[in-house]
Enzyme design. Structure first.
Site, short mmCIF file in Angstrom:
data_model
loop_
_atom_site.label_atom_id
_atom_site.label_comp_id
_atom_site.label_asym_id
_atom_site.label_seq_id
_atom_site.Cartn_x
_atom_site.Cartn_y
_atom_site.Cartn_z
N GLU A 182 -10.79 -10.78 -5.03
CA GLU A 182 -9.42 -11.15 -4.68
C GLU A 182 -8.89 -12.51 -4.43
O GLU A 182 -7.68 -12.83 -3.95
CB GLU A 182 -9.16 -10.09 -3.58
CG GLU A 182 -9.51 -8.77 -3.76
CD GLU A 182 -9.56 -7.73 -2.58
OE1 GLU A 182 -8.72 -6.83 -2.41
OE2 GLU A 182 -10.64 -7.79 -1.94
N HIS B 123 0.88 -1.18 0.12
CA HIS B 123 0.04 -0.18 0.10
C HIS B 123 0.86 1.26 -0.02
O HIS B 123 0.35 2.39 -0.66
CB HIS B 123 -0.86 -0.08 0.93
CG HIS B 123 -2.06 -0.89 0.84
ND1 HIS B 123 -2.15 -2.20 1.27
CD2 HIS B 123 -3.24 -0.71 0.11
CE1 HIS B 123 -3.18 -2.97 0.79
NE2 HIS B 123 -3.98 -2.01 0.25
N CYS C 127 -9.15 -3.03 -10.43
CA CYS C 127 -9.18 -2.01 -9.71
C CYS C 127 -7.64 -2.29 -9.03
O CYS C 127 -7.15 -1.34 -8.33
CB CYS C 127 -10.07 -1.43 -8.62
SG CYS C 127 -10.43 -2.60 -7.44
N ASP D 262 -4.44 -8.51 -4.38
CA ASP D 262 -4.52 -9.58 -3.59
C ASP D 262 -4.71 -10.75 -4.25
O ASP D 262 -4.23 -11.96 -3.81
CB ASP D 262 -5.70 -9.42 -2.59
CG ASP D 262 -5.16 -8.53 -1.39
OD1 ASP D 262 -4.14 -8.64 -0.86
OD2 ASP D 262 -6.04 -7.36 -1.13
C1 PEP Z 1 -6.28 -5.29 -4.62
O1 PEP Z 1 -6.23 -6.09 -3.86
O2 PEP Z 1 -6.02 -5.43 -5.81
C2 PEP Z 1 -7.01 -4.00 -4.20
C3 PEP Z 1 -7.16 -3.29 -5.09
O3 PEP Z 1 -7.21 -3.64 -2.85
P1 PEP Z 1 -5.95 -3.24 -2.01
O4 PEP Z 1 -4.80 -3.07 -2.94
O5 PEP Z 1 -6.64 -2.16 -1.45
O6 PEP Z 1 -5.83 -4.70 -0.92
MG MG Z 2 -7.15 -5.93 -1.82
#
Ligand code: PEP
Ligand code: MG
Length: 686
Positions: free
Chosen positions: A552, A313, A622, A576
């Site tokens: 995910e 993140h 996403c 994920d």
């Molecule tokens: C993902 O897991 O691709 C996602 C968009 O969620 P995050 O990165 O916030 O876990």
């Molecule tokens: Mg995620």
């Protein structure tokens, strides 16, 4: 005869061997001489503690030269504070069922200098390469002076403690989180600098798990202190012991204790603060997402992290804030002198330290070219992204703040395809009220001027712990209580969030999206909770409310057919999904290269979702794969109709969509899906 051991007396005076089982007899003892050049400092002490903890015996140490002790050999803080220097004699005594074995092992360990590498080897170790495997994490060129950052001490308010059980749990959760952080850094250090250097992190690990220290913290909590205060007071006592040792080297180890103490305190209070002067390229071991969020992009030209991974993140935030970054650069970068000229290419992952004039000119030229391309893309940012064969693809923005929402609108995003609502919850001491949430959602909606808000419900756990929704420590947090699992368990949190979402959905187009769904029951239960809140609200279902899930978990991708009738959309979280499909933890630099979203195994999962959704509901991506311009052709051909990316990437992704075909009319799909690995897929896409 080995010179380390001065005298060894493994016979228990006046006792026979049968007595060992009772553990009640007089102690066995031996005297060892410390041959380590810096004495029994953190690393050798950590080895000793490790060994002593393995036995069912009470092992004590006394420094015969200073009179310090006895101290338990199982406590790192106490052992290192013995002040045992080179040449000092230390009496080791043991009682208990395995006293004999324990003593033998400790003596043998002392003979091996507590497994510390020979001094000559340490001093002549090859320099750590600066560029031994950094990974591209946020595109763009950055050139500027190196700014190694330092942390500021956490300011812990003397506020009221909650129930002692809650405070103790809070402390344990913070220790577990810091343990994971240290383990990650240790992996990098071992790879880059060898096991010898990585040993310091074993010492850190032992310190945070030190039974004596934790007992002390627990006692302080029982007297009514809150976890952060109790922790800082207890660790402060250990630090003072170190500082009082009359040896400069050991005194300096007090800084290690301080650093680890601060690390835990930071997690406890969710403090993001880091300080630095001037402008340039920030170099750090690792930064939390909150710390990256706090960087000022006008001063931070680029970011180099020794550890981390491109889907962590913190990297996502660097991208969303358009700060060029590379991660997993290795522990060697931490030794770069402040002020050295750093150049980095966040697209290729290349890092240059004090580059020559030619290299600098090349990088500047590259920077200029990519800025020119970006200017072109920006000029078309507010137009729709329509493929060469006429299919409209929505390009959304992943946002985590009102500033992001403004950036999304400025960069022509068609919607907010993912609102990471965690930003409302992290780094605070209690959950936001419904009113506070509505206020923030309203600010997002205003910034987006009527564009759809895809509000993902709280997705914490894993690499995003929440101090006021304490969880018992988990061995595998990414496989534990996170995402929708945690939200369903924390009824109040989810209830309040849904109330805020329903409220704002009466004012602006909203999609609600549940994260980390792995079973249909979870989705149905989440939908029931939503219906309940709509009922309580009393205004009926908001007109433009859509409901979807993030895909995910590999199993969810494979059984997407079962979910399709119950959702308006699927949004594939490739970050994920990739980590679970390839069993490669997303924050772990050692496996970052394995966790490649273009692996055909991951692509097949995306294909499964698109097939199940075909003609029924929309499929979005996403995860970070959506921002890979090369992947656009493939994703669109698979059936993805929305790509949600960092705001600054939206114009670029729109450009990429405009030159691909939704029906490519050749073998692109079968070839990519049956490729042997991501490299082959990449080759086909370029
Ligand atoms: C993902 O897991 O691709 C996602 C968009 O969620 P995050 O990165 O916030 O876990
Ligand atoms: Mg995620």
């Amino acid at each position: 005869m080995n010179p380390t051991v001065e005298t060894v007396d493994l016979d228990r005076p006046g006792s026979d061997a049968a007595g060992t089982a009772t553990g009640a007899a007089a102690p066995l003892s031996a005297v060892v001489k410390i041959l380590n050049p810096h004495g029994l400092h953190a690393r050798p002490a950590a080895r000793l503690v490790q060994e002593a903890r393995r036995y069912d015996a009470r092992v004590q140490l006394r420094n015969l030269d200073t009179g310090a002790g006895p101290v338990p050999a199982t406590s790192l803080s106490r052992v290192a504070a013995l002040g045992a220097l080179h040449g000092h004699r230390v009496e080791v005594s043991a009682t208990g069922a395995q006293a004999h074995e324990a003593l033998q092992h400790v003596v043998a360990l002392a003979e091996r200098r507590f497994d510390e590498p020979a001094p000559a080897a340490t001093e002549q170790a090859a320099p750590v390469p600066y560029n031994s495997g950094p990974l591209a994490a946020s595109p763009g060129i950055a050139i500027g002076p190196a700014i190694p950052i330092r942390s500021v001490d956490v300011d812990v308010p003397d506020d009221d403690a909650q129930d002692e059980v809650v405070e103790w749990r809070r402390l344990r959760a913070a220790v577990a989180e810091v343990r994971r952080q240290i383990q990650r850094v240790r992996v990098t250090a071992a790879q880059e600098a060898g096991e010898g250097e990585a040993g310091i992190f074993d010492a850190h690990l032992m310190l945070i798990d030190d039974a004596e220290l934790l007992d002390d913290v627990h006692t302080r909590i029982r007297t009514g202190l809150a976890a952060p205060r109790a922790w800082l007071d207890a660790i402060g006592a250990v630090e003072s012991e170190f500082a009082a040792v009359p040896d400069p080297y050991l005194q300096a180890r007090a800084a290690d204790v301080h650093a680890v103490g601060q690390q835990v305190a930071r997690v406890l209070v969710g403090a993001p603060e880091i300080l630095f002067d001037g402008e340039g390229v920030v170099i750090a071991d690792d930064l939390t997402p909150a710390q990256v969020a706090g960087l000022d992009p006008t001063r931070v030209k680029g970011l180099v992290l020794a550890s981390g991974s491109p889907t962590g993140h913190n990297a996502i935030l660097a991208r969303s804030r358009a700060i060029p970054a590379i991660v997993a650069a290795g522990a060697g970068v931490l030794a770069i002198p402040p002020g050295s000229t750093i150049a980095l290419d966040g697209t290729t992952g290349k890092l240059y330290v004090n580059p020559d004039e030619d290299t600098l000119h090349q990088l500047e030229a590259l920077d200029e070219r990519s800025r020119a391309v970006a200017t072109l893309a920006m000029a078309a940012a507010h137009a729709l992204a329509i493929t060469a064969d006429g299919v409209e693809i929505l390009v959304g923005a992943n946002i985590g703040s009102v500033a992001d929402a403004k950036a999304a609108a400025a960069h022509g995003a068609d919607l907010a395809g993912l609102v990471r609502t965690e930003f409302l919850y992290l780094d605070r001491r209690e959950a936001p009220t419904v009113e506070q949430q509505v206020e923030v959602y309203r600010a997002l909606a205003a910034a987006l001027a009527g564009r759809r808000l895809t509000l993902r419900t709280l997705d914490v756990g894993g690499d995003k712990p929440l101090s006021y929704a304490p969880q018992p420590p988990e061995n595998n947090p990414f496989l534990g209580m996170r995402g929708i699992r945690l939200a369903l368990a924390q009824r109040e949190l989810l209830h309040d969030q849904l109330r805020a979402i329903v409220h704002i959905a009466h004012e602006t187009p909203v999609s609600v999206m549940f994260p980390m769904v792995s079973t249909l029951d979870e989705l149905l239960e989440a939908r029931r909770r939503l219906e309940h809140v709509i009922e309580l609200d009393g205004r009926g279902t908001p007109d433009d409310l859509q409901v979807g899930i993030m895909v995910e978990v590999p199993a969810t991708a494979l059984k997407a057919e079962a979910f399709a009738p119950h959702v308006d959309f699927f949004s594939i979280g490739t970050n994920d999904l990739t980590q679970y499909a390839l069993a490669a933890e997303r924050g772990n630099p050692a496996v970052a290269a394995i966790g490649d979203p273009l692996d055909p195994g991951v692509l097949r999962l995306i294909d499964s979702v698109c097939r199940a959704a075909s003609g029924r509901c929309l499929v979005a991506v996403c995860g970070e794969l959506a921002a890979d311009e090369k992947a656009a052709a493939l994703l669109v051909a698979l059936g993805v109709r929305e790509l949600s990316v960092a705001p600054a990437s939206a114009p670029r992704v729109k450009q990429a969509v405009r030159v691909v075909a939704a029906s490519p009319g050749h073998d692109l799909l079968p070839q990519c899906l049956s490729a042997s690995g991501p490299a082959e897929v990449r080759a086909m896409l370029s």
